[in-house]
Design a protein around this motif. Structure first.
Motif, PDB file in Angstrom:
ATOM      1  N   GLY A   1     -26.356  40.319 -39.397  1.00 27.76           N
ATOM      2  CA  GLY A   1     -25.960  39.182 -40.213  1.00 27.76           C
ATOM      3  C   GLY A   1     -26.696  39.204 -41.526  1.00 27.76           C
ATOM      4  O   GLY A   1     -27.843  39.649 -41.605  1.00 27.76           O
ATOM      5  N   LEU A   2     -26.024  38.748 -42.578  1.00 25.35           N
ATOM      6  CA  LEU A   2     -26.630  38.581 -43.894  1.00 25.35           C
ATOM      7  C   LEU A   2     -26.430  37.121 -44.263  1.00 25.35           C
ATOM      8  O   LEU A   2     -25.290  36.646 -44.358  1.00 25.35           O
ATOM      9  N   PHE A   3     -27.529  36.413 -44.457  1.00 21.12           N
ATOM     10  CA  PHE A   3     -27.491  34.968 -44.651  1.00 21.12           C
ATOM     11  C   PHE A   3     -28.054  34.611 -46.016  1.00 21.12           C
ATOM     12  O   PHE A   3     -29.116  35.100 -46.407  1.00 21.12           O
ATOM     13  N   ASP A   4     -27.343  33.761 -46.740  1.00 23.14           N
ATOM     14  CA  ASP A   4     -27.808  33.272 -48.030  1.00 23.14           C
ATOM     15  C   ASP A   4     -28.593  31.993 -47.776  1.00 23.14           C
ATOM     16  O   ASP A   4     -28.021  30.938 -47.530  1.00 23.14           O
TER      17      ASP A   4
ATOM     18  N   LYS B   1     -22.451  36.598 -43.872  1.00 22.96           N
ATOM     19  CA  LYS B   1     -21.665  37.700 -43.322  1.00 22.96           C
ATOM     20  C   LYS B   1     -22.265  38.104 -41.985  1.00 22.96           C
ATOM     21  O   LYS B   1     -23.489  38.174 -41.850  1.00 22.96           O
ATOM     22  N   MET B   2     -21.400  38.362 -41.019  1.00 21.75           N
ATOM     23  CA  MET B   2     -21.852  38.815 -39.717  1.00 21.75           C
ATOM     24  C   MET B   2     -20.951  39.950 -39.268  1.00 21.75           C
ATOM     25  O   MET B   2     -19.780  40.008 -39.647  1.00 21.75           O
ATOM     26  N   GLY B   3     -21.508  40.858 -38.474  1.00 17.64           N
ATOM     27  CA  GLY B   3     -20.694  41.980 -38.042  1.00 17.64           C
ATOM     28  C   GLY B   3     -21.270  42.663 -36.830  1.00 17.64           C
ATOM     29  O   GLY B   3     -22.382  42.386 -36.388  1.00 17.64           O
ATOM     30  N   ALA B   4     -20.455  43.542 -36.290  1.00 16.81           N
ATOM     31  CA  ALA B   4     -20.837  44.340 -35.127  1.00 16.81           C
ATOM     32  C   ALA B   4     -20.314  45.753 -35.336  1.00 16.81           C
ATOM     33  O   ALA B   4     -19.294  45.953 -35.987  1.00 16.81           O
ATOM     34  N   ALA B   5     -21.041  46.712 -34.787  1.00 12.68           N
ATOM     35  CA  ALA B   5     -20.614  48.104 -34.880  1.00 12.68           C
ATOM     36  C   ALA B   5     -20.900  48.807 -33.569  1.00 12.68           C
ATOM     37  O   ALA B   5     -21.921  48.575 -32.930  1.00 12.68           O
ATOM     38  N   LEU B   6     -19.984  49.641 -33.178  1.00 14.14           N
ATOM     39  CA  LEU B   6     -20.146  50.500 -32.012  1.00 14.14           C
ATOM     40  C   LEU B   6     -20.142  51.928 -32.546  1.00 14.14           C
ATOM     41  O   LEU B   6     -19.151  52.370 -33.137  1.00 14.14           O
ATOM     42  N   THR B   7     -21.248  52.638 -32.389  1.00 10.17           N
ATOM     43  CA  THR B   7     -21.401  53.970 -32.961  1.00 10.17           C
ATOM     44  C   THR B   7     -21.413  55.025 -31.860  1.00 10.17           C
ATOM     45  O   THR B   7     -22.160  54.888 -30.893  1.00 10.17           O
TER      46      THR B   7
ATOM     47  N   LEU C   1     -30.619  40.256 -40.875  1.00  7.77           N
ATOM     48  CA  LEU C   1     -31.170  40.459 -39.540  1.00  7.77           C
ATOM     49  C   LEU C   1     -30.242  41.373 -38.775  1.00  7.77           C
ATOM     50  O   LEU C   1     -29.016  41.244 -38.880  1.00  7.77           O
ATOM     51  N   SER C   2     -30.799  42.299 -37.991  1.00  9.42           N
ATOM     52  CA  SER C   2     -29.944  43.166 -37.173  1.00  9.42           C
ATOM     53  C   SER C   2     -30.648  43.524 -35.869  1.00  9.42           C
ATOM     54  O   SER C   2     -31.877  43.516 -35.787  1.00  9.42           O
ATOM     55  N   PHE C   3     -29.828  43.845 -34.898  1.00  8.42           N
ATOM     56  CA  PHE C   3     -30.296  44.277 -33.586  1.00  8.42           C
ATOM     57  C   PHE C   3     -29.465  45.488 -33.188  1.00  8.42           C
ATOM     58  O   PHE C   3     -28.236  45.455 -33.297  1.00  8.42           O
ATOM     59  N   THR C   4     -30.115  46.558 -32.756  1.00  6.69           N
ATOM     60  CA  THR C   4     -29.413  47.764 -32.309  1.00  6.69           C
ATOM     61  C   THR C   4     -29.909  48.142 -30.920  1.00  6.69           C
ATOM     62  O   THR C   4     -31.118  48.180 -30.673  1.00  6.69           O
ATOM     63  N   GLN C   5     -28.950  48.408 -30.040  1.00 10.08           N
ATOM     64  CA  GLN C   5     -29.248  48.760 -28.653  1.00 10.08           C
ATOM     65  C   GLN C   5     -28.493  50.035 -28.312  1.00 10.08           C
ATOM     66  O   GLN C   5     -27.287  50.137 -28.555  1.00 10.08           O
ATOM     67  N   THR C   6     -29.197  51.015 -27.744  1.00  7.67           N
ATOM     68  CA  THR C   6     -28.537  52.210 -27.224  1.00  7.67           C
ATOM     69  C   THR C   6     -27.982  51.851 -25.849  1.00  7.67           C
ATOM     70  O   THR C   6     -28.733  51.475 -24.950  1.00  7.67           O
TER      71      THR C   6
END
Length: 176
Positions: A154-157, A167-173, A138-143
């Motif tokens: 997040g990647l959920f088993d 696994k969970m993460g965040a990115a600032l692009t 699942l992912s969410f991206t906001q400008t």
């Protein structure tokens, strides 16, 4: 692992070519894609300068329509095959599916994924995918502002929900 990469891209109407060179880990990766009237073909080659060996070969055939695309790829020197389908269902909804078969691991069978993207508004979208092994992404991206995006994922088993296997993460692009 450190890297110092240089990229060169060349593009015309029916041709796209790219060369990537990593100076710290001497390797060259090159790919080319040609297209005409919706049909496309592409190839990728990676070469390790230290060992003097080809480390990766991939090829692709496909067709792209106005709101869909279907591709077949041969990866790892044609030891792995992948069939993928993508469609823009509506202006806000996209869907895709992928199946992969690995000749070197025939006991593993065919792996499959289903995915979707839903555009919330002009600045935000969500994505979801699930595979036949029970993993769900699942992912969410906001400008945040022009050229700045925040992504949460997040990647959920789903077969091991009680375990620490997620696994969970965040990115600032930042984009120019």
């Amino acid at each position: 692992k450190r890297a110092l990469r240089t990229k060169i891209n060349y593009q015309q109407d029916n041709l796209f070519a790219r060369v990537n060179v990593d100076a710290l880990n001497p390797a060259v990766t090159a790919d080319v894609t040609i297209s005409r009237d919706g049909a496309l073909a592409g190839a990728e080659l990676a070469y390790d300068l230290n060992s003097g060996a080809v480390t990766k070969t991939n090829s692709t055939l496909g067709f792209a329509g106005p709101d869909y695309m279907i591709t077949m790829q041969g990866n790892n020197s044609l030891n792995m095959f992948q069939l993928a389908f993508y469609q823009r269902v509506t202006a806000n909804v996209e869907a895709g599916a992928r199946a992969v078969y690995d000749y070197k691991n025939p006991e593993g069978g065919v792996s499959a994924e289903l995915a979707t993207k839903y555009v919330l508004d002009k600045d935000a979208f969500v994505k979801a995918k699930v595979d036949n092994s029970g993993r769900m992404g699942l992912s969410f991206t906001q400008t945040l502002r022009p050229g700045v995006k925040l992504s949460l994922a997040g990647l959920f088993d789903t077969t091991r929900l009680q375990e620490n296997a997620h696994k969970m993460g965040a990115a600032l692009t930042f984009e120019a």
